[in-house]
Motif scaffolding. Sequence first.
Motif, PDB file in Angstrom:
ATOM      1  N   VAL A 143     -14.730   9.784  -0.530  1.00  0.00           N
ATOM      2  CA  VAL A 143     -13.537   9.832   0.378  1.00  0.00           C
ATOM      3  C   VAL A 143     -12.511   9.524  -0.767  1.00  0.00           C
ATOM      4  O   VAL A 143     -12.303   9.066  -1.626  1.00  0.00           O
ATOM      5  CB  VAL A 143     -13.887   8.393   0.933  1.00  0.00           C
ATOM      6  N   VAL A 144     -11.470  10.601  -0.236  1.00  0.00           N
ATOM      7  CA  VAL A 144     -10.090  10.626  -0.712  1.00  0.00           C
ATOM      8  C   VAL A 144      -8.941  10.452   0.016  1.00  0.00           C
ATOM      9  O   VAL A 144      -9.195  10.601   1.185  1.00  0.00           O
ATOM     10  CB  VAL A 144     -10.356  12.105  -1.681  1.00  0.00           C
ATOM     11  N   GLN A 145      -7.744  10.310  -0.559  1.00  0.00           N
ATOM     12  CA  GLN A 145      -6.629  10.274   0.214  1.00  0.00           C
ATOM     13  C   GLN A 145      -5.778  11.379   0.012  1.00  0.00           C
ATOM     14  O   GLN A 145      -5.897  11.955  -0.939  1.00  0.00           O
ATOM     15  CB  GLN A 145      -5.938   8.866  -0.132  1.00  0.00           C
ATOM     16  N   GLN A 201       1.415   3.910  -2.974  1.00  0.00           N
ATOM     17  CA  GLN A 201       1.203   5.497  -2.773  1.00  0.00           C
ATOM     18  C   GLN A 201       2.059   6.327  -3.467  1.00  0.00           C
ATOM     19  O   GLN A 201       2.067   7.585  -3.861  1.00  0.00           O
ATOM     20  CB  GLN A 201       0.950   5.683  -1.316  1.00  0.00           C
ATOM     21  N   LEU A 241     -17.455   4.071  -6.536  1.00  0.00           N
ATOM     22  CA  LEU A 241     -18.742   3.902  -6.255  1.00  0.00           C
ATOM     23  C   LEU A 241     -18.690   2.890  -5.241  1.00  0.00           C
ATOM     24  O   LEU A 241     -18.293   1.635  -5.659  1.00  0.00           O
ATOM     25  CB  LEU A 241     -19.740   3.968  -7.309  1.00  0.00           C
ATOM     26  N   PRO A 242     -19.604   3.053  -4.041  1.00  0.00           N
ATOM     27  CA  PRO A 242     -19.653   1.783  -3.228  1.00  0.00           C
ATOM     28  C   PRO A 242     -20.066   0.588  -3.686  1.00  0.00           C
ATOM     29  O   PRO A 242     -19.550  -0.591  -3.613  1.00  0.00           O
ATOM     30  CB  PRO A 242     -20.728   2.340  -2.073  1.00  0.00           C
ATOM     31  N   VAL A 279     -15.677   4.070   3.788  1.00  0.00           N
ATOM     32  CA  VAL A 279     -16.520   3.527   2.443  1.00  0.00           C
ATOM     33  C   VAL A 279     -17.580   2.684   2.794  1.00  0.00           C
ATOM     34  O   VAL A 279     -18.831   2.700   2.335  1.00  0.00           O
ATOM     35  CB  VAL A 279     -15.392   2.819   1.610  1.00  0.00           C
ATOM     36  N   ARG A 304      -5.507   2.376   6.795  1.00  0.00           N
ATOM     37  CA  ARG A 304      -6.166   1.443   5.955  1.00  0.00           C
ATOM     38  C   ARG A 304      -7.687   1.083   6.461  1.00  0.00           C
ATOM     39  O   ARG A 304      -8.950   1.184   5.815  1.00  0.00           O
ATOM     40  CB  ARG A 304      -5.308   0.413   5.595  1.00  0.00           C
ATOM     41  N   GLU A 311     -27.775   7.069  -9.738  1.00  0.00           N
ATOM     42  CA  GLU A 311     -27.279   7.588  -8.762  1.00  0.00           C
ATOM     43  C   GLU A 311     -26.380   8.845  -9.051  1.00  0.00           C
ATOM     44  O   GLU A 311     -26.530   9.998  -8.375  1.00  0.00           O
ATOM     45  CB  GLU A 311     -26.389   6.678  -7.971  1.00  0.00           C
ATOM     46  N   THR A 316      -9.460   5.242  -3.441  1.00  0.00           N
ATOM     47  CA  THR A 316      -8.796   6.563  -3.206  1.00  0.00           C
ATOM     48  C   THR A 316      -8.112   7.124  -4.557  1.00  0.00           C
ATOM     49  O   THR A 316      -7.949   8.180  -4.808  1.00  0.00           O
ATOM     50  CB  THR A 316      -7.874   6.575  -2.391  1.00  0.00           C
ATOM     51  N   LEU A 368       0.765  -1.277  -0.190  1.00  0.00           N
ATOM     52  CA  LEU A 368      -0.085   0.025  -0.088  1.00  0.00           C
ATOM     53  C   LEU A 368       0.936   1.254   0.080  1.00  0.00           C
ATOM     54  O   LEU A 368       0.889   2.216  -0.588  1.00  0.00           O
ATOM     55  CB  LEU A 368      -0.777  -0.095   1.182  1.00  0.00           C
ATOM     56  N   MET A 385      -2.779   9.215   3.962  1.00  0.00           N
ATOM     57  CA  MET A 385      -2.262   7.735   3.775  1.00  0.00           C
ATOM     58  C   MET A 385      -0.802   7.811   3.298  1.00  0.00           C
ATOM     59  O   MET A 385      -0.396   6.868   2.347  1.00  0.00           O
ATOM     60  CB  MET A 385      -2.777   7.320   2.449  1.00  0.00           C
ATOM     61  N   THR A 441      -8.577  -0.323  -0.835  1.00  0.00           N
ATOM     62  CA  THR A 441      -8.189   1.123  -0.282  1.00  0.00           C
ATOM     63  C   THR A 441      -7.431   1.987  -1.649  1.00  0.00           C
ATOM     64  O   THR A 441      -7.666   2.918  -1.836  1.00  0.00           O
ATOM     65  CB  THR A 441      -7.067   1.259   0.575  1.00  0.00           C
ATOM     66  N   GLN A 477     -21.681   3.530   2.280  1.00  0.00           N
ATOM     67  CA  GLN A 477     -22.428   2.379   1.456  1.00  0.00           C
ATOM     68  C   GLN A 477     -23.523   2.404   2.190  1.00  0.00           C
ATOM     69  O   GLN A 477     -24.762   2.058   1.799  1.00  0.00           O
ATOM     70  CB  GLN A 477     -21.742   1.259   0.983  1.00  0.00           C
ATOM     71  N   ALA A 519     -25.646   2.997 -11.214  1.00  0.00           N
ATOM     72  CA  ALA A 519     -24.817   4.015 -10.768  1.00  0.00           C
ATOM     73  C   ALA A 519     -24.946   5.219 -11.688  1.00  0.00           C
ATOM     74  O   ALA A 519     -24.938   6.207 -11.259  1.00  0.00           O
ATOM     75  CB  ALA A 519     -23.269   3.373 -10.945  1.00  0.00           C
ATOM     76  N   MET A 555     -10.261   4.258   6.559  1.00  0.00           N
ATOM     77  CA  MET A 555     -10.508   4.528   5.320  1.00  0.00           C
ATOM     78  C   MET A 555     -11.565   3.610   4.600  1.00  0.00           C
ATOM     79  O   MET A 555     -12.805   3.956   4.271  1.00  0.00           O
ATOM     80  CB  MET A 555      -9.207   4.764   4.187  1.00  0.00           C
ATOM     81  N   LEU A 556     -11.562   2.196   4.982  1.00  0.00           N
ATOM     82  CA  LEU A 556     -12.457   1.354   4.398  1.00  0.00           C
ATOM     83  C   LEU A 556     -13.590   1.391   5.202  1.00  0.00           C
ATOM     84  O   LEU A 556     -14.686   1.078   4.727  1.00  0.00           O
ATOM     85  CB  LEU A 556     -11.768  -0.049   4.281  1.00  0.00           C
TER      86      LEU A 556
END
Lengths: 186, 129
Positions: free
Chosen positions: B65-67, A13, A160-161, B52, B45, B18, A124, A9, B35, A120, B56, B15, B48-49
């Motif tokens: 959500v962004v990093q 990044q 998207l979720p 999400v 990690r 939406e 992102t 990860l 991150m 992740t 949902q 989607a 962040m998850l």
Amino acid sequence: MNELSLYILDLVQNSIEAGATIVKIEIIEDLVNDKFSISVKDNGKGIPKDVITKVTDPFYTTRKTRKVGLGLALASQLAKDCNGKFSVDSSGKGTEVKIELQNSHIDRPPLGNIIDTLLTLIATAPQVDFVYIHKTDKGVFAFDTKKLKDILGEDVPLNLPSVLEFIKRELSDGLSNLFGGANIND
Amino acid sequence: MIKSIQELEQIRKKALEELEFRKQQGEGIRVVVGMATCGIAAGARPVMLKFVEEIQKRNLQNVTVVQTGCIGLCKYEPIVEVYEPNKEKVTYVKMTPEKVSRVVAEHIVNGKPVYEYTIGYEEAKEANK
């Protein structure tokens, strides 16, 4: 960090920060030769020649928020601890970081939750194409977000979720097949 | 594989609807998770998850959500910043997945920041030690 998937990860990044649009993550578990190899290859802006010799020095960093840079330093230390090799190649376009560890070494961390790492990253950085290849003695699992994008079209982002949920299932199914039906999250 | 391609097509259709709805709602809330190496090592990690997952679960259409990289306050990682339109940003520190559930329920959904988790609270606590 106690999981290889966290090192991955962290390395990816770096790739994203280097402006990569394609990142290829490859894991090879080679029991015959007792090796566990990780490669992260991107098409980002690359690392200048005069910098590449310094990247594993924890007291060298290009960032301005602090005076240390630990990511690559930690990865190279891990290779040293596990009787392995570490290399950073940025001679062509982009950068490839390779970590090769002695698979059976007592200090080798487990791979850990690689699915969470991939999710992740996709969540992102949905604009990046991620290729994940995992080879073991039993077979190969390959996953490419580009294929999903081809079906979803330009308007539907991967983060998207509902799409992430789908990706999570694809990854768990694929990887548990690779490991002979075991649930790798346990 | 054919089955999953069909499923993906269905996801795509839903989607698109939406996204149309999201466009009509205008600017939404941004959740930014640090991150860099420090954040990842400290547990960014799962944090962040969890965001999400909660988003949902509650079907929140206007939250993204962004990093980001290192925010420069490594000892407070994992750090999460919440940006709401026309409001000052809120910085949460030493985040955990458990804390995320409360931040989503109280701050993102009901608009009330969870003060005990913010940097201001943490710094005041340290100053009083």
